[in-house]
Design a protein around this motif. Structure first.
Motif, PDB file in Angstrom:
ATOM      1  N   UNK A   5       0.838  -1.211   0.000  1.00  0.00           N
ATOM      2  CA  UNK A   5       0.000   0.000   0.000  1.00  0.00           C
ATOM      3  C   UNK A   5       0.869   1.255   0.000  1.00  0.00           C
ATOM      4  N   UNK A   6       1.902   1.242   0.818  1.00  0.00           N
ATOM      5  CA  UNK A   6       2.804   2.392   0.913  1.00  0.00           C
ATOM      6  C   UNK A   6       3.563   2.594  -0.397  1.00  0.00           C
ATOM      7  N   UNK A   7       4.028   1.500  -1.013  1.00  0.00           N
ATOM      8  CA  UNK A   7       4.727   1.602  -2.296  1.00  0.00           C
ATOM      9  C   UNK A   7       3.809   2.188  -3.367  1.00  0.00           C
ATOM     10  N   UNK A   8       2.561   1.739  -3.376  1.00  0.00           N
ATOM     11  CA  UNK A   8       1.590   2.256  -4.338  1.00  0.00           C
ATOM     12  C   UNK A   8       1.404   3.757  -4.147  1.00  0.00           C
ATOM     13  N   UNK A   9       1.292   4.185  -2.903  1.00  0.00           N
ATOM     14  CA  UNK A   9       1.146   5.610  -2.588  1.00  0.00           C
ATOM     15  C   UNK A   9       2.320   6.422  -3.124  1.00  0.00           C
ATOM     16  N   UNK A  10       3.532   5.934  -2.925  1.00  0.00           N
ATOM     17  CA  UNK A  10       4.724   6.653  -3.375  1.00  0.00           C
ATOM     18  C   UNK A  10       4.793   6.747  -4.894  1.00  0.00           C
ATOM     19  N   UNK A  11       4.443   5.653  -5.574  1.00  0.00           N
ATOM     20  CA  UNK A  11       4.573   5.633  -7.027  1.00  0.00           C
ATOM     21  C   UNK A  11       3.472   6.426  -7.721  1.00  0.00           C
ATOM     22  N   UNK A  12       2.261   6.402  -7.175  1.00  0.00           N
ATOM     23  CA  UNK A  12       1.177   7.189  -7.769  1.00  0.00           C
ATOM     24  C   UNK A  12       1.494   8.680  -7.679  1.00  0.00           C
ATOM     25  N   UNK A  13       2.117   9.079  -6.588  1.00  0.00           N
ATOM     26  CA  UNK A  13       2.451  10.490  -6.403  1.00  0.00           C
ATOM     27  C   UNK A  13       3.803  10.880  -6.947  1.00  0.00           C
ATOM     28  N   UNK A  14       4.364  10.074  -7.843  1.00  0.00           N
ATOM     29  CA  UNK A  14       5.734  10.286  -8.322  1.00  0.00           C
ATOM     30  C   UNK A  14       5.957  11.675  -8.913  1.00  0.00           C
ATOM     31  N   UNK A  15       5.014  12.160  -9.719  1.00  0.00           N
ATOM     32  CA  UNK A  15       5.227  13.443 -10.415  1.00  0.00           C
ATOM     33  C   UNK A  15       5.041  14.654  -9.517  1.00  0.00           C
ATOM     34  N   UNK A  16       4.453  14.467  -8.346  1.00  0.00           N
ATOM     35  CA  UNK A  16       4.222  15.531  -7.365  1.00  0.00           C
ATOM     36  C   UNK A  16       3.245  16.606  -7.847  1.00  0.00           C
ATOM     37  N   UNK A  17       2.496  16.327  -8.891  1.00  0.00           N
ATOM     38  CA  UNK A  17       1.462  17.274  -9.315  1.00  0.00           C
ATOM     39  C   UNK A  17       0.278  17.186  -8.351  1.00  0.00           C
ATOM     40  N   UNK A  18      -0.600  18.168  -8.433  1.00  0.00           N
ATOM     41  CA  UNK A  18      -1.767  18.173  -7.551  1.00  0.00           C
ATOM     42  C   UNK A  18      -2.649  16.957  -7.797  1.00  0.00           C
ATOM     43  N   UNK A  19      -2.844  16.607  -9.079  1.00  0.00           N
ATOM     44  CA  UNK A  19      -3.665  15.444  -9.404  1.00  0.00           C
ATOM     45  C   UNK A  19      -3.028  14.163  -8.876  1.00  0.00           C
ATOM     46  N   UNK A  20      -1.724  14.024  -9.081  1.00  0.00           N
ATOM     47  CA  UNK A  20      -1.024  12.831  -8.612  1.00  0.00           C
ATOM     48  C   UNK A  20      -1.084  12.722  -7.089  1.00  0.00           C
ATOM     49  N   UNK A  21      -0.899  13.848  -6.405  1.00  0.00           N
ATOM     50  CA  UNK A  21      -0.946  13.838  -4.941  1.00  0.00           C
ATOM     51  C   UNK A  21      -2.340  13.453  -4.435  1.00  0.00           C
ATOM     52  N   UNK A  22      -3.379  14.041  -5.038  1.00  0.00           N
ATOM     53  CA  UNK A  22      -4.743  13.722  -4.612  1.00  0.00           C
ATOM     54  C   UNK A  22      -5.071  12.240  -4.839  1.00  0.00           C
ATOM     55  N   UNK A  23      -4.651  11.723  -6.006  1.00  0.00           N
ATOM     56  CA  UNK A  23      -4.931  10.325  -6.311  1.00  0.00           C
ATOM     57  C   UNK A  23      -4.144   9.381  -5.418  1.00  0.00           C
ATOM     58  N   UNK A  24      -2.924   9.769  -5.078  1.00  0.00           N
ATOM     59  CA  UNK A  24      -2.123   8.921  -4.184  1.00  0.00           C
ATOM     60  C   UNK A  24      -2.733   8.886  -2.787  1.00  0.00           C
TER      61      UNK A  24
END
Length: 636
Positions: free
Chosen positions: A195-214
């Motif tokens: 779960x933690x790995x998924x969170x880190x990889x989804x937010x990889x780009x650090x954009x607002x959309x990526x952060x919200x989805x992560x």
């Protein structure tokens, strides 16, 4: 025992190495070599323990528990901190509650529970280890070439390739831990690590959309983790065991079904079943290797893997019926929603949800035939869908986007990539490829178990797949705009994994009878304490193999015919006079127009806005209905 330990720990060392090395070329070599070693270790472990299996506990189990507890606290502290920082207090509360609960249990009641076999390697474990180790390693190699091109196209994102590769290897280690662990607290630790790995990889780009989805992915999976933790505590307190194999061998009763429901709920969230599917759809913002590894081939398979392990306690029970219906709604709704998508990655996302729903149905029905189909579905889906995800990632770099409508130029850009993509699509829905074989057996299993509603769901859901797969395949073979070329390089790191996975799709179809004989049937014999039989006859198997052979032989047989073909070739008709290039024509008033072929996506009928709300509500109602049945069973 030593080989299994090395298999779990080696990806951790690889993750540390790629994180520390800053020079790109050296790091890329480490990734390639580490991925190759991981795949080799996987095959060695399977060869060593496949025949007789192995079950054991470590002498230093207390030390392992202590290390896991420390890591759990560190992860919880990090999640709580970022939750407060970004004002997402729900994840902070969830992380604190479940970590505090599981630590209190481990420091008190757990010390009185003896675990004989913390690690179990059986035939099902072998299959999952091969999927994680081989497919996962290929995706890691693919990521080297993909991420290089990714940052050429996306200069606005910070280049954190070392971090990305490290998390991929960390994830592989955690997945090995999930499928090898028989001790529930160890499985839970690795479960939360994914779960933690998924969170880190989804937010990889650090954009607002990526952060919200992560954060959304983290929140939903923490809900599942909380259910998992509660289930473990109840099992330990009431059944005095923490071994999954011992728990699933117990005779079902009303009180036993409480932790079964909680573990099933955790599995449903991890496998992104409705109404928990939004996290996986949002995860598609991550770089493509993330989608291929975590959200198609491995992480989401952890959920259905757990349901297969729980299958002896499901079946016709209220929990089993609840899980089956949730899987049925997911399969049907997501199959229809995929029809309205033109973004290839979204098509893969919705079809992944649908196929996971089908696996959930097969596993929760709990018969020999349905579990046989569920395990085969896991194999075929992991190989075909990972091939499609990474092919789409490369196609995006080759043609500049991932819209299916623009893939009619792919044959002119990269014939090999287009062919591999066609193989992946064929593997998902064409006879006699594996997914169709598994659906055939699933249909037979549902009919034999009198699950008529599920038979109807399977029929309509499977029919829906015809719409989006044929649209995609049609675009690839249409040869429109073939003269358009791309200057993007197709990296060898991308080409090799794509080619190998394409070969594995075909090989898995030829070898499924062998897999059934030496892996599935022995596993079912062990679970059901009887003599299981292959659900389809030898005549059917021969027919399927003949059909598959024809797919290879027939195109080859036409080569001499085409070589000596003396037929006159003429320009095609395009609702106007062909200009001579088969791509443009003279329309009204002599204007030169580009030929266009567009699919119909039926958004007004199957759009996500129309279907997702009602399907989420229906799934939620089914879960509430399951809770009511569970309470009613306890009260009576």
């Amino acid at each position: 025992m030593g080989a299994i330990t090395v298999l779990v720990l080696f990806p951790l060392l690889a993750a540390l190495a790629v994180l520390l090395v800053k020079e790109d070329e050296v790091r890329n070599k480490i990734v390639r070599v580490s991925a190759g070693i991981t795949a080799a270790l996987t095959l060695v472990v399977v060869c060593l323990f496949f025949h007789k299996g192995i079950a054991y506990s470590y002498r230093w189990e207390t030390v392992i528990d202590l290390v896991m507890a420390v890591v759990e606290v560190v992860l919880a502290a990090y999640i709580i901190t970022i939750g407060i920082r970004y004002k997402n207090y729900a994840i902070s509360v969830l992380s604190f509650l479940q970590t505090a609960a599981i630590l209190c249990f481990e420091l008190t009641a757990k010390s009185q529970i003896e675990v004989e076999n913390a690690i179990v390697f059986d035939k099902l474990t072998a299959i999952m280890v091969v999927i994680v180790g081989v497919v996962g390693s290929l995706i890691c190699i693919y990521a080297v070439g993909y991420m290089k091109t990714y940052h050429i196209h996306h200069t606005e994102y910070e280049d954190r390739k070392g971090f990305f590769f490290a998390v991929l290897f960390l994830f592989l280690s955690a997945m090995f831990g999930i499928v090898l662990s028989n001790q529930l607290t160890w499985m839970y630790f690795c479960w939360e690590l994914t779960t933690f790995c998924s969170f880190l990889l989804i937010g990889y780009t650090k954009t607002k959309e990526a952060r919200n989805n992560s954060f959304r992915a983290l929140f939903i999976n923490l809900l599942g983790g909380a259910a998992f933790a509660a289930g473990i505590i109840i099992i330990g307190m009431s059944r005095h065991t923490l071994e999954l194999s011992v728990f699933t061998a117990q005779k079902p009763d009303a009180y036993l079904m409480i932790p079964v429901f909680l573990l099933s709920l955790a599995a449903l969230t991890k496998s992104a079943q409705l109404p928990f599917s939004s996290w996986l759809l949002g995860a598609m913002v991550a770089p493509t290797p993330t989608s291929a590894l975590l959200h198609s081939a491995t992480m989401v398979k952890a959920g259905v893997y757990l349901i297969i392990r729980l299958a002896p306690l499901l079946g016709a029970s209220p929990v089993g019926k609840t899980v089956t219906l949730v899987g049925g709604v997911t399969f049907l709704a997501c199959s229809f929603m995929a029809i309205s998508q033109s973004d290839a990655k979204k098509i893969l996302a919705y079809s992944t949800l649908a196929n996971l729903g089908l696996i959930v149905i097969c596993a929760s029905v709990g018969t020999e035939e349905s579990i046989w189909a569920a395990i085969l579905l896991i194999i075929f889906h992991a190989v075909s869908k990972s091939l499609l995800f990474i092919s789409v990632g490369s196609a995006e770099h080759q043609i500049g986007n991932r819209n299916v409508e623009n893939m009619d130029i792919l044959l002119g850009v990269s014939r090999k990539l287009a062919l591999c993509m066609m193989i992946g699509i064929a593997g998902m829905f064409l006879a006699p490829f594996g997914m169709l074989i598994s659906k055939w057996v699933a249909m037979k299993a549902f009919i034999d178990s009198n699950n008529i509603l599920i038979v109807i769901i399977l029929a309509y859901g499977s029919a829906a797949t015809l719409f989006y797969w044929t649209k995609w395949m049609g675009k690839l073979v249409s040869k429109v705009n073939m003269r358009q070329q791309s200057e993007n390089e197709f990296h060898l790191d991308e080409e090799i994994p794509i080619t190998i996975l394409a070969c594995l799709v075909v090989v898995s179809c030829f070898t499924f009878p062998i897999v059934s004989k030496y892996a599935l049937i022995p596993y079912l014999n062990q679970v059901f304490k009887g003599q299981a039989l292959m659900p389809i006859g030898s005549g059917d198997i021969k027919l399927m193999l003949y059909m598959l052979s024809m797919l290879i032989i027939l195109p080859i047989s036409f080569i001499p015919v085409y070589k000596n073909d003396k037929r006159r070739r003429v320009p095609i008709y395009m609702a106007g006079e062909n200009t001579g290039d088969n791509e443009t024509f003279y329309g009204a008033c002599g204007t030169k127009r580009q030929v266009e072929l567009h699919n119909w996506y039926m958004d007004s009928y199957f759009g996500t806005k129309r279907l997702s709300f009602f399907s989420d509500i229906l799934s939620f109602v089914i879960l509430i209905w399951g809770v009511i049945l569970l309470i009613g069973g306890i009260a009576s």
